[in-house]
Design a protein around this motif. Structure first.
Motif, PDB file in Angstrom:
ATOM      1  N   SER A  15      -5.165  -9.067   0.831  1.00 27.88           N
ATOM      2  CA  SER A  15      -6.299  -8.579   0.047  1.00 27.88           C
ATOM      3  C   SER A  15      -5.893  -7.604  -1.048  1.00 27.88           C
ATOM      4  O   SER A  15      -6.749  -7.088  -1.769  1.00 27.88           O
ATOM      5  N   TRP A  16      -4.610  -7.333  -1.182  1.00 28.85           N
ATOM      6  CA  TRP A  16      -4.184  -6.274  -2.094  1.00 28.85           C
ATOM      7  C   TRP A  16      -4.606  -6.516  -3.535  1.00 28.85           C
ATOM      8  O   TRP A  16      -4.803  -5.559  -4.292  1.00 28.85           O
ATOM      9  N   HIS A  17      -4.742  -7.773  -3.934  1.00 31.66           N
ATOM     10  CA  HIS A  17      -5.162  -8.048  -5.310  1.00 31.66           C
ATOM     11  C   HIS A  17      -6.575  -7.545  -5.587  1.00 31.66           C
ATOM     12  O   HIS A  17      -6.965  -7.376  -6.754  1.00 31.66           O
ATOM     13  N   LEU A  18      -7.341  -7.283  -4.514  1.00 27.87           N
ATOM     14  CA  LEU A  18      -8.703  -6.754  -4.652  1.00 27.87           C
ATOM     15  C   LEU A  18      -8.714  -5.233  -4.777  1.00 27.87           C
ATOM     16  O   LEU A  18      -9.753  -4.651  -5.045  1.00 27.87           O
ATOM     17  N   ARG A  19      -7.604  -4.591  -4.523  1.00 25.98           N
ATOM     18  CA  ARG A  19      -7.459  -3.132  -4.554  1.00 25.98           C
ATOM     19  C   ARG A  19      -8.355  -2.431  -3.533  1.00 25.98           C
ATOM     20  O   ARG A  19      -9.046  -1.457  -3.843  1.00 25.98           O
ATOM     21  N   PRO A  20      -8.351  -2.873  -2.256  1.00 27.05           N
ATOM     22  CA  PRO A  20      -9.240  -2.258  -1.270  1.00 27.05           C
ATOM     23  C   PRO A  20      -8.865  -0.821  -0.937  1.00 27.05           C
ATOM     24  O   PRO A  20      -9.749  -0.007  -0.609  1.00 27.05           O
ATOM     25  N   ASN A  21      -7.572  -0.480  -1.010  1.00 31.79           N
ATOM     26  CA  ASN A  21      -7.183   0.898  -0.717  1.00 31.79           C
ATOM     27  C   ASN A  21      -7.736   1.861  -1.757  1.00 31.79           C
ATOM     28  O   ASN A  21      -8.210   2.958  -1.425  1.00 31.79           O
ATOM     29  N   ASN A  22      -7.683   1.463  -3.001  1.00 31.61           N
ATOM     30  CA  ASN A  22      -8.244   2.297  -4.070  1.00 31.61           C
ATOM     31  C   ASN A  22      -9.750   2.427  -3.920  1.00 31.61           C
ATOM     32  O   ASN A  22     -10.320   3.513  -4.132  1.00 31.61           O
ATOM     33  N   TYR A  23     -10.389   1.325  -3.561  1.00 30.06           N
ATOM     34  CA  TYR A  23     -11.839   1.343  -3.373  1.00 30.06           C
ATOM     35  C   TYR A  23     -12.218   2.285  -2.235  1.00 30.06           C
ATOM     36  O   TYR A  23     -13.165   3.079  -2.348  1.00 30.06           O
ATOM     37  N   LEU A  24     -11.464   2.215  -1.133  1.00 27.52           N
ATOM     38  CA  LEU A  24     -11.753   3.035   0.034  1.00 27.52           C
ATOM     39  C   LEU A  24     -11.635   4.519  -0.302  1.00 27.52           C
ATOM     40  O   LEU A  24     -12.539   5.316  -0.012  1.00 27.52           O
TER      41      LEU A  24
END
Length: 324
Positions: free
Chosen positions: A258-267
């Motif tokens: 899922s890294w292409h979605l940038r979930p860590n940045n979103y979180l």
């Protein structure tokens, strides 16, 4: 200044007196609380909560908590598990806090020097190297901490251009975030945690630990799980701990796919906005291993700055001989 006091080992400490000390100590963290100690004594068979305390007419004026765990004929001693913050705390207003810290650290060094203590470790956030005794010298590590304010936009202005760009990308990825509260949510968190920890080369902690956190620390307001969702499926998650205006990222996890979605940045961006609105003062990104240049850039891209963490570990000579 000499202050009338007594120092001694208590096993376990008086919970009310200890939590009173934690509440009155500006250097205390969530890891100093009796709730954190109880988590480990319930999780680890044969473990005990101990503390070296300085007592005067007001009760506990200072202390250093630890978990002592039986491992065969040996014991390990940690202040506190798992490499989280321990070290001495002193009641605010004490006339000579430095003397109390030195007294506590000398007593701790004597405790962990016992023949059957195989390993010991104390991790002291923003500790003072001069308060360690000569036979227990620390090494310096760092964590990264971001100062917060009630205005999230003013905090966001401190993000680097690349961090702002990645947050915008995350906002366009149809992600959502919610608090994880149920056993099903916890299983979703744990699946991603296992994947993440193994990807980093570590050994996942048992599910039972996270279940205890959900049942004990979450209702007490000391912890919270979150899930980041994409098209209804969890793609990232986090466990945060809270104490007196500070939020700490204890375990952020994500699926590599899922890294292409940038979930860590979103979180992180979502949580920072929530924390600012709730009046939190600081966000601790957690330990930063020495030499982890990429991780340093990531954390400092959010405006976080390094703070010192002193770590002193010891292995007994007898334990080393038996294992050689």
């Amino acid at each position: 200044m000499r202050v009338a006091s007594e120092v001694g080992l208590v096993s376990p400490p008086d919970t009310s007196a200890w939590d009173g000390l934690v509440a009155a100590s500006p250097e205390a963290t969530v890891f100093h609380t009796s709730a954190w100690a109880k988590l480990w004594t319930e999780e680890w068979k044969g473990s005990k909560w101990e503390a070296i305390v300085v007592q005067d007419s007001s009760g506990y004026s200072g202390g250093i908590g630890m978990i002592s765990r039986r491992r065969g004929i040996f014991r390990t001693v940690e202040s506190m598990p798992f490499g989280t913050y321990g070290g001495p705390i002193v009641r605010e207003g004490h006339p000579d806090p430095s003397a109390v810290r030195r007294l506590l650290m000398e007593a701790y060094a004597a405790r962990v020097a016992r023949r059957l203590v195989a390993r010991s470790r104390v991790t002291w956030y923003e500790g003072t190297a001069g308060d360690f005794p000569d036979n227990l010298r620390p090494e310096e590590s760092i964590t990264h901490v971001l100062a917060l304010s009630s205005d999230y936009e003013s905090v966001a202005k401190g993000f680097s251009p690349s961090t702002r760009r990645l947050v915008r990308q995350a906002d366009e990825s149809a992600l959502s975030i919610r608090v994880a509260e149920t056993s099903e949510d916890l299983h979703a968190f744990y699946e991603i945690a296992v994947e993440t920890v193994r990807r980093r080369g570590g050994t996942p902690k048992p599910y039972s630990l996270y279940e205890r956190i959900l049942k004990s620390l979450v209702p007490a307001g000391l912890a919270r799980y979150h899930l980041v969702l994409h098209e209804g499926a969890a793609v990232a998650a986090s466990l945060h701990l809270f104490h007196e205006g500070t939020a700490m990222s204890w375990l952020p996890v994500s699926r590599e796919s899922s890294w292409h979605l940038r979930p860590n940045n979103y979180l992180i961006a979502s949580l920072l906005e929530t924390l600012c609105g709730a009046g939190y003062l600081e966000y601790n990104f957690g330990a930063t291993p020495l030499g982890a240049a990429g991780l340093v850039r990531f954390k400092e891209g959010w405006g976080a700055r390094p703070r010192s963490v002193l770590i002193a570990g010891r292995r007994s000579a007898l334990h080393r001989r038996l294992r050689s």
